[in-house]
Design a protein around this motif. Structure first.
Motif: not given
Length: 161
Positions: A19-23, A25-37, A51-55
């Motif tokens: 996903f590419e956020p709008p100009a 916009v900063v998204l400072p996190f992981q979309f998936v965070r793996v921890i153990g299992k 990849g753009t937002m669906a309408i």
């Protein structure tokens, strides 16, 4: 090709790019965070194949029908699967869908959020079957969602090595 990706292809579904956020916009996190299992899945919205937002965007019950919301939830599932594929390398590593939290951008009088989020659940169950695909779930209404998306979904899966 892995089983889940074969099933996606048979359904004509394409995993979108990140996903590419709008100009601006900063998204400072992981979309998936793996921890153990476990893999914790951040909130995702519906994406088109590019990849753009669906309408359409907007509120279910005003701007979108239940059926359009269902499609948005299904596209959100595909977006989440794309993020899982990037994080795990193989969607077949998901050994259990544990928890799903579905949020619907809806009008105050709209009360069919479970029917909308079924778009997500139905696809996951179709792809993974009733054992791996079974999940605990909430479906709630929200006054607003980011970027006016109609659906946002987060969750958790168990993964194999």
């Amino acid at each position: 090709m892995a089983k889940i990706e074969e099933r996606l292809a048979a359904l004509g579904l394409v995993l979108p790019p990140p996903f590419e956020p709008p100009a601006g916009v900063v998204l400072p996190f992981q979309f998936v965070r793996v921890i153990g299992k476990r893999a914790l899945i951040s909130g995702h919205g519906p994406q088109g194949a590019n990849g753009t937002m669906a309408i359409p965007l907007g509120k279910v019950g005003r701007d979108l029908t239940v059926e359009q919301g269902y499609v948005a939830a299904r596209l959100t599932a595909v977006s989440i699967l794309a993020s899982l594929k990037r994080a795990l390398g193989d969607l077949d590593r998901v050994s259990a869908w544990v928890r799903v939290f579905g949020m619907v951008n809806s009008t105050p009088w709209f009360n069919k959020q479970p029917s909308v989020i079924n778009g997500f659940s139905d696809l996951i169950l179709e792809l993974y079957g009733p054992d791996i695909g079974a999940h605990a779930r909430s479906a709630v209404g929200m006054a607003e969602l980011p970027f006016d998306i109609p659906v946002e979904i987060e969750g958790e899966v168990e993964i194999s090595a």
